[in-house]
Write a protein that holds these residues in place. Structure first.
Motif, PDB file in Angstrom:
ATOM      1  N   GLY A 105       0.813  -1.208   0.000  1.00 22.46           N
ATOM      2  CA  GLY A 105       0.000   0.000   0.000  1.00 22.46           C
ATOM      3  C   GLY A 105       0.843   1.253   0.000  1.00 22.46           C
ATOM      4  N   GLY A 106       0.519   2.181  -0.883  1.00 25.89           N
ATOM      5  CA  GLY A 106       1.136   3.502  -0.856  1.00 25.89           C
ATOM      6  C   GLY A 106       0.204   4.446  -0.119  1.00 25.89           C
ATOM      7  N   LEU A 107       0.377   4.540   1.191  1.00 24.03           N
ATOM      8  CA  LEU A 107      -0.533   5.329   2.006  1.00 24.03           C
ATOM      9  C   LEU A 107      -0.240   6.816   1.842  1.00 24.03           C
ATOM     10  N   PRO A 108      -1.273   7.654   1.860  1.00 25.96           N
ATOM     11  CA  PRO A 108      -1.063   9.084   1.588  1.00 25.96           C
ATOM     12  C   PRO A 108      -0.315   9.798   2.699  1.00 25.96           C
ATOM     13  N   ASP A 109       0.479  10.785   2.313  1.00 28.33           N
ATOM     14  CA  ASP A 109       1.162  11.680   3.246  1.00 28.33           C
ATOM     15  C   ASP A 109       0.721  13.109   2.929  1.00 28.33           C
ATOM     16  N   ASP A 110      -0.532  13.400   3.176  1.00 28.17           N
ATOM     17  CA  ASP A 110      -1.104  14.690   2.804  1.00 28.17           C
ATOM     18  C   ASP A 110      -1.251  15.629   3.987  1.00 28.17           C
ATOM     19  N   GLY A 111      -0.835  15.186   5.173  1.00 24.97           N
ATOM     20  CA  GLY A 111      -0.985  16.018   6.351  1.00 24.97           C
ATOM     21  C   GLY A 111       0.353  16.403   6.942  1.00 24.97           C
ATOM     22  N   ALA A 112       0.422  16.448   8.277  1.00 20.83           N
ATOM     23  CA  ALA A 112       1.665  16.777   8.972  1.00 20.83           C
ATOM     24  C   ALA A 112       2.193  15.492   9.596  1.00 20.83           C
ATOM     25  N   GLY A 113       3.030  14.786   8.869  1.00 26.00           N
ATOM     26  CA  GLY A 113       3.587  13.540   9.359  1.00 26.00           C
ATOM     27  C   GLY A 113       3.266  12.385   8.440  1.00 26.00           C
ATOM     28  N   PRO A 114       3.970  11.275   8.607  1.00 28.98           N
ATOM     29  CA  PRO A 114       3.782  10.110   7.731  1.00 28.98           C
ATOM     30  C   PRO A 114       2.366   9.545   7.813  1.00 28.98           C
ATOM     31  N   ASN A 115       1.841   9.135   6.669  1.00 27.26           N
ATOM     32  CA  ASN A 115       0.543   8.470   6.580  1.00 27.26           C
ATOM     33  C   ASN A 115      -0.578   9.294   7.209  1.00 27.26           C
ATOM     34  N   SER A 116      -0.537  10.604   6.992  1.00 27.63           N
ATOM     35  CA  SER A 116      -1.545  11.477   7.570  1.00 27.63           C
ATOM     36  C   SER A 116      -2.277  12.248   6.483  1.00 27.63           C
ATOM     37  N   VAL A 117      -3.526  12.614   6.796  1.00 24.20           N
ATOM     38  CA  VAL A 117      -4.365  13.382   5.881  1.00 24.20           C
ATOM     39  C   VAL A 117      -5.161  14.393   6.701  1.00 24.20           C
ATOM     40  N   SER A 118      -5.738  15.353   6.015  1.00 25.36           N
ATOM     41  CA  SER A 118      -6.668  16.272   6.654  1.00 25.36           C
ATOM     42  C   SER A 118      -8.068  15.671   6.601  1.00 25.36           C
ATOM     43  N   TYR A 119      -8.794  15.809   7.706  1.00 29.86           N
ATOM     44  CA  TYR A 119     -10.148  15.251   7.751  1.00 29.86           C
ATOM     45  C   TYR A 119     -11.065  15.910   6.721  1.00 29.86           C
ATOM     46  N   SER A 120     -10.706  17.109   6.260  1.00 31.77           N
ATOM     47  CA  SER A 120     -11.584  17.871   5.373  1.00 31.77           C
ATOM     48  C   SER A 120     -11.265  17.674   3.898  1.00 31.77           C
ATOM     49  N   SER A 121     -10.257  16.861   3.588  1.00 30.29           N
ATOM     50  CA  SER A 121      -9.835  16.674   2.194  1.00 30.29           C
ATOM     51  C   SER A 121      -9.892  15.199   1.824  1.00 30.29           C
ATOM     52  N   TYR A 122     -10.145  14.930   0.562  1.00 30.56           N
ATOM     53  CA  TYR A 122     -10.119  13.542   0.098  1.00 30.56           C
ATOM     54  C   TYR A 122      -8.671  13.093  -0.057  1.00 30.56           C
ATOM     55  N   SER A 123      -8.474  11.804  -0.019  1.00 28.33           N
ATOM     56  CA  SER A 123      -7.128  11.247  -0.138  1.00 28.33           C
ATOM     57  C   SER A 123      -7.179   9.988  -0.996  1.00 28.33           C
ATOM     58  N   TYR A 124      -6.039   9.694  -1.622  1.00 29.54           N
ATOM     59  CA  TYR A 124      -5.913   8.528  -2.483  1.00 29.54           C
ATOM     60  C   TYR A 124      -4.999   7.498  -1.829  1.00 29.54           C
ATOM     61  N   ILE A 125      -5.383   6.245  -1.951  1.00 24.47           N
ATOM     62  CA  ILE A 125      -4.580   5.140  -1.431  1.00 24.47           C
ATOM     63  C   ILE A 125      -4.200   4.252  -2.606  1.00 24.47           C
ATOM     64  N   ASP A 126      -2.923   4.268  -2.972  1.00 21.78           N
ATOM     65  CA  ASP A 126      -2.421   3.370  -4.013  1.00 21.78           C
ATOM     66  C   ASP A 126      -2.228   1.980  -3.424  1.00 21.78           C
ATOM     67  N   VAL A 127      -2.323   0.979  -4.256  1.00 19.84           N
ATOM     68  CA  VAL A 127      -2.066  -0.378  -3.800  1.00 19.84           C
ATOM     69  C   VAL A 127      -1.561  -1.209  -4.967  1.00 19.84           C
ATOM     70  N   ASP A 128      -0.526  -1.995  -4.708  1.00 21.05           N
ATOM     71  CA  ASP A 128       0.043  -2.891  -5.710  1.00 21.05           C
ATOM     72  C   ASP A 128      -0.034  -4.321  -5.201  1.00 21.05           C
ATOM     73  N   LEU A 129      -0.058  -5.254  -6.138  1.00 23.21           N
ATOM     74  CA  LEU A 129      -0.097  -6.679  -5.815  1.00 23.21           C
ATOM     75  C   LEU A 129       1.122  -7.366  -6.397  1.00 23.21           C
ATOM     76  N   ASP A 130       1.693  -8.266  -5.623  1.00 23.80           N
ATOM     77  CA  ASP A 130       2.756  -9.149  -6.082  1.00 23.80           C
ATOM     78  C   ASP A 130       2.244 -10.565  -5.855  1.00 23.80           C
ATOM     79  N   LEU A 131       1.792 -11.213  -6.958  1.00 24.33           N
ATOM     80  CA  LEU A 131       1.165 -12.528  -6.879  1.00 24.33           C
ATOM     81  C   LEU A 131       2.184 -13.602  -7.223  1.00 24.33           C
ATOM     82  N   ARG A 132       2.233 -14.634  -6.396  1.00 31.50           N
ATOM     83  CA  ARG A 132       3.198 -15.708  -6.599  1.00 31.50           C
ATOM     84  C   ARG A 132       2.501 -17.069  -6.553  1.00 31.50           C
ATOM     85  N   GLU A 133       3.113 -18.025  -7.302  1.00 31.64           N
ATOM     86  CA  GLU A 133       2.643 -19.409  -7.338  1.00 31.64           C
ATOM     87  C   GLU A 133       1.238 -19.517  -7.913  1.00 31.64           C
ATOM     88  N   LEU A 134       1.058 -18.986  -9.123  1.00 34.34           N
ATOM     89  CA  LEU A 134      -0.222 -19.127  -9.822  1.00 34.34           C
ATOM     90  C   LEU A 134      -0.333 -20.526 -10.436  1.00 34.34           C
TER      91      LEU A 134
END
Length: 297
Positions: A61-90
């Protein structure tokens, strides 16, 4: 009597002092880079091909850093959460034989839920698979990029992101492009397994920054280049330009709402983002990520 919410406002120029007061380092006037967190999930998948598949997935997960400090956001603003998958043994779902290819025609969805001070909310991320040649399903890693819909974490507090069920739609093809049909898989994990990707802190604060760009899009692409365009409008101060990022790395500063990135590798998947910079060197939050795949050579 209704209790009013206590909030504070931070301008672009005072943000650095807030970070320092919190014991956090800050560099130039740019936004903090997204904090990456990950969790390993062991899924059991029922497939349309017949067999049950044991699938190991790293959810990054690429968690947003939109506030003051790591992984923080403002309650009044929208935020985006990126996510990647690494799939093994298909295995044994794919008819490997002499090798098959998976690309953006193959997709996935990941259910998740956020638990926080306002209860539990469900969400779903959509993915496209990166171009991958598979000759051995034991060792091959299939990667996919996606994102959750924009989140409004309206009540300040900590929100844990939990991973739920996974669904795959795989469309393998031979080297000559001959399709090998469609394989679907519905995957669930042991509910006792740790499923928390990370925690986002919603802060009772407003952050006065330039407005983030939106409508990021691909105008044209070749096997080794891409032209991107976006929409943007100025804030209190005139706009100086836009920082463009590819896969988390800065690639160009553009003075127009369009740029061409060259020197890329054919048949590869990327995520682009854009940040507005004003004449006082205040930076916006990053735009929503745009995921695209370059054509084959």
């Amino acid at each position: 009597m209704r209790k009013s919410r206590s909030t504070f406002r931070i301008t672009g120029l005072s943000l650095a002092s807030v970070l320092l007061a919190a014991g956090l380092s800050t560099g130039a006037a740019g936004p903090a880079s997204a904090q990456t967190s990950a969790v390993r999930m062991d899924y059991t998948c029922t497939t349309s091909a017949g067999p049950t598949v044991a699938l190991t997935v790293w959810v990054v997960g690429g968690l947003p850093d939109d506030g003051a400090g790591p992984n923080s956001v403002s309650y009044s603003s929208y935020s985006y959460i990126d996510v990647d998958l690494d799939l093994r043994e298909l295995r044994p779902a794919l008819p490997v034989g002499s090798g098959v290819r998976l690309d953006g025609d193959s997709t996935a969805t990941l259910d998740a839920h956020l638990t926080g001070p306002d209860g539990t909310r469900t969400t779903r991320a959509a993915f496209t698979l990166a171009p991958t040649w598979i000759t051995d399903t034991r060792s091959a890693a299939v990667r996919a990029r996606g994102a959750f819909p924009a989140q409004y974490l309206n009540t300040p507090g900590a929100y844990d992101l939990h991973v739920d069920d996974l669904a795959l739609t795989l469309r393998p093809e031979r080297a000559d492009g001959t399709p090998l049909g469609t394989i679907t898989a519905s995957c669930s994990h042991d509910p006792a397994q740790n499923d928390v990707v990370g925690t986002i802190q919603s802060q009772a604060a407003h952050f006065d920054r330039p407005i983030r760009p939106d409508a990021l899009r691909v105008v044209s692409a070749t096997p080794t280049s891409v032209t991107l365009a976006w929409d943007a409008r100025s804030w209190w101060n005139p706009t100086a330009g836009y920082n463009v990022y590819l896969d988390g790395g800065h690639v160009v500063f553009a003075t127009e709402k369009q740029t061409t990135i060259t020197g890329l590798t054919p048949d590869t998947q990327h995520r682009a983002k854009v940040v507005t910079v004003d004449v006082r060197n205040s930076w916006s939050n990053p735009s929503e990520g745009l995921i695209f795949t370059l054509p084959r050579a």
